[in-house]
Design an enzyme around this catalytic site. Structure first.
Site, PDB file in Angstrom:
ATOM      1  N   LYS A 130       0.676  -1.187  -0.030  1.00 21.83           N
ATOM      2  CA  LYS A 130      -0.096   0.095   0.036  1.00 21.83           C
ATOM      3  C   LYS A 130       1.031   1.375   0.056  1.00 21.83           C
ATOM      4  O   LYS A 130       1.960   1.256   0.421  1.00 21.83           O
ATOM      5  CB  LYS A 130      -0.737   0.063   1.193  1.00 21.83           C
ATOM      6  CG  LYS A 130      -1.871  -1.036   1.446  1.00 21.83           C
ATOM      7  CD  LYS A 130      -3.149  -0.662   1.232  1.00 21.83           C
ATOM      8  CE  LYS A 130      -4.191  -1.713   1.362  1.00 21.83           C
ATOM      9  NZ  LYS A 130      -4.607  -2.099   2.640  1.00 21.83           N
ATOM     10  N   HIS A 133       1.735   6.876   2.915  1.00 18.07           N
ATOM     11  CA  HIS A 133       1.226   8.180   2.724  1.00 18.07           C
ATOM     12  C   HIS A 133       1.794   9.183   3.675  1.00 18.07           C
ATOM     13  O   HIS A 133       2.339   8.958   4.447  1.00 18.07           O
ATOM     14  CB  HIS A 133      -0.324   7.988   2.763  1.00 18.07           C
ATOM     15  CG  HIS A 133      -1.069   7.475   3.786  1.00 18.07           C
ATOM     16  ND1 HIS A 133      -1.062   7.952   4.946  1.00 18.07           N
ATOM     17  CD2 HIS A 133      -1.549   6.067   4.298  1.00 18.07           C
ATOM     18  CE1 HIS A 133      -1.690   7.234   6.023  1.00 18.07           C
ATOM     19  NE2 HIS A 133      -1.948   6.080   5.496  1.00 18.07           N
ATOM     20  N   HIS A 136       1.736   8.500   7.148  1.00 20.22           N
ATOM     21  CA  HIS A 136       3.144   7.806   7.703  1.00 20.22           C
ATOM     22  C   HIS A 136       4.260   8.503   7.795  1.00 20.22           C
ATOM     23  O   HIS A 136       4.982   8.512   8.659  1.00 20.22           O
ATOM     24  CB  HIS A 136       3.225   6.428   6.663  1.00 20.22           C
ATOM     25  CG  HIS A 136       2.232   5.347   6.512  1.00 20.22           C
ATOM     26  ND1 HIS A 136       1.564   5.530   5.372  1.00 20.22           N
ATOM     27  CD2 HIS A 136       1.637   4.829   7.624  1.00 20.22           C
ATOM     28  CE1 HIS A 136       0.601   4.167   5.790  1.00 20.22           C
ATOM     29  NE2 HIS A 136       0.564   3.935   7.006  1.00 20.22           N
TER      30      HIS A 136
END
Ligand code: ARG
Length: 571
Positions: A130, A133, A136
């Site tokens: 994933k 982003h 994070h």
């Protein structure tokens, strides 16, 4: 020298009252003409049956007549209303603070109060396959700084990246891969490609629900250690980690452990057994849960028999306690997971582990991008590497268009440090629970409260010191008690208060306290720089001022480094 402590001692002696109590009463007068430290006497009025101003006057007289009273520390005392105000001896103050900082360098604020106690800082924790982003990145900036702050205070820190590398979504991904995965494409752009087929899986599963069964079957195989399936899972982990590592390298961030969710796979049966033994598990529509009086239940085993995110977190906490015997276990994770951590810590507490209280969720707000230019080739999701690269490119442009650039030989390096520092700084500038609005004007505002502004102030200081060196001016060890201007005093006071700011930042898990403090130091430094001539001053004043410049640089560098930002010598 602990000035506040000294003043409190004088007062406590004069009043024959507890030192800590007096220390707690001390405050800072509303403006500098009224002194540097204020002692309010109101709370003594009842006890002494006297007006506060009268008490203040008596304390003043007693302190003055004490044979131990040191005029080198306190220049003057004054009664104002019910306060006794103290004026520090500026010459002495500036001299002792600056010489101490210059002598100790970037260790000047370091302490060993942590006594090597173990502090775990878990941060970043992206999910395999994933996108990494912006949330994070917020966690990464905060956690990295919190770790540095604790380490500076003498704690033995452990940086853990709790990767999201397990869960039923991997069954779906494997099913998607088997249907539509093309290795060549995945290797070229791993996360996007994996995300693409994962999204496709969800679309197709809507039309054809049997896909979900297939996914469950694959996840079961993964849990059972099926060779081919495990190999695929490892492949996803590997290609994702490669991408994450690029970001960590750009940020100059490393971890001591990447024990993510999968690491706890084989540690859960024991935890479930313990929960059963203690009679904490209840049936709820086929699932096994732990209930609380004041919040929703925590699901431990789903009705299909699988464990969930929370189960792995409970196993992780117990493992960490056993393996590290932590003094504190800090989780830097966004505020939306507040309930999750309350439940996890709540379960641990119910299991009878008193150390549940040593687990801390350090939450943070969300990040918005009103700036359209920031959205990227990837559509809706903002990709982190793009943001970092854009910041570096824009910084480079600003530096190249500035008049001082000619001197900079390593423009790339400077643009990288300043550009990346600017992003980190933006995350660490405000109280962490506040939402952040990311705009380039703000991030790269060289005159505002920004990373580049603080970086520039440091480089400005270093450039003066370089000039002094070129002129062979020996300023180290010079006599320092010749300075007493308001600008110098204000600047040095801020430097003096820096260690306390670091301690507050640690106690509140709030690096913004450090950020704000170095912005204040940078601003005070620029005021000093603009109002006091340095290299053109008389020799003894010049030398003393050069020491202030050096102390300011040391303080700013220490602060930047505690935020995970590297300073630049020229910009
Ligand atoms: N991987 C999770 C996410 O991206 C964050 C993990 C937080 N840490 C934890 N111990 N649960 O949302």
């Amino acid at each position: 020298m602990d000035y506040k402590g000294y003043i409190a001692e004088c007062i406590s002696k004069a009043l024959n009252d507890d030192l800590d109590k007096v220390l707690g009463l001390l405050s800072v007068p509303p403006n500098e003409n009224m002194g540097d430290v204020a002692f309010p006497c109101f709370s003594y009025a009842k006890q002494f049956r006297k007006a506060p101003a009268m008490i203040a006057q008596e304390v003043l007289e007693r302190i003055k007549s004490d044979s131990d009273f040191d005029e080198k520390i306190i220049a003057k005392m004054e009664v104002a209303g019910g306060y006794l105000n103290f004026f520090l001896n500026r010459n002495e103050f500036i001299s002792s603070v600056v010489s101490d900082v210059v002598e100790k360098g970037v260790d000047f604020a370091r302490s060993d109060e942590g006594n090597n106690k173990k502090v775990i800082v878990e941060f970043s924790s992206p999910n395999i396959a994933k996108p990494f982003h912006i949330g994070h990145l917020f966690s990464t900036s905060l956690g990295n700084s919190i770790e540095k702050i604790y380490s500076y205070l003498g704690y033995d820190t452990v940086k853990i990246n709790h990767l999201g590398d397990w869960g039923t979504q991997f069954g779906k991904l494997i099913s998607a891969y088997k249907r539509w995965g093309v290795d060549e494409d995945i290797l070229k752009d791993p996360i996007n490609e994996l995300l693409k087929i994962y999204v496709k899986f969800h679309q197709k599963a809507e039309e054809n629900p049997s896909l979900e069964d297939e996914a469950r079957m694959y996840f079961k195989k993964l849990e059972d250690g099926d060779e081919e399936i495990v190999r695929l899972w490892k492949f996803f982990v590997e290609v994702s980690m490669k991408e994450f590592s690029r970001v960590y390298n750009m940020l100059n961030i490393s971890f001591d452990s990447y024990a993510g969710e999968s690491f706890y796979q084989d540690k859960m049966p024991e935890v479930i057994e313990m929960l059963e033994e203690k009679g904490l598990l209840e049936d709820s529509e086929g699932a096994r849960v732990v209930t609380f009086g004041d919040m929703p239940p925590c699901i431990i085993i789903k009705k299909d028999g699988t464990t969930i995110y929370a189960t792995r977190d409970i196993a992780a906490a117990i493992y960490r306690k056993r393996h590290y015997d932590f003094h504190k276990n800090i989780y830097v994770v966004g505020l939306p997971q507040t309930l999750h951590f309350k439940q996890v810590f709540g379960v641990v507490d119910k299991m009878g582990f008193g150390w549940a209280d040593d687990c801390v969720h350090v939450g943070f707000g969300t990040v918005r991008f009103p700036d359209k230019k920031l959205s990227t080739r990837h559509g809706d999701v903002v990709f982190l590497e793009d943001v970092l690269n854009e910041s570096i490119a824009k910084t480079r442009e600003i530096i190249e268009n500035s008049s001082t650039t000619k001197e900079i030989e390593n423009v790339d390096e400077v643009a990288t440090k300043v550009g990346i520092g600017a992003i980190l700084f933006t995350f660490l500038r405000n109280a962490r629970e506040r939402d952040i609005v990311f705009t380039w004007e703000d991030i790269l505002d060289f005159e505002g409260e920004s990373g580049p502004y603080v970086q520039y102030s440091y480089a400005r200081g270093k450039s003066i010191l370089r000039k002094a060196e070129e002129q062979n001016i020996e300023y180290r060890g010079a006599k320092l008690d010749v300075l007493d201007s308001q600008e110098e005093f204000a600047l040095v006071k801020l430097i003096k208060d820096f260690p306390e700011a670091i301690r507050n930042a640690a106690n509140k898990y709030e690096p913004s306290i450090v950020t704000r403090h170095i912005v204040d130091v940078a601003q005070a430094f620029n005021k000093f720089y603009n109002s006091c001539s340095i290299l053109k001053a008389e020799e003894d004043v010049m030398k003393a001022r050069l020491n202030i410049v050096e102390a300011s640089c040391i303080c700013i560098k220490t602060g930047l480094n505690l935020l995970g930002i590297e300073e630049v010598e020229k910009m």
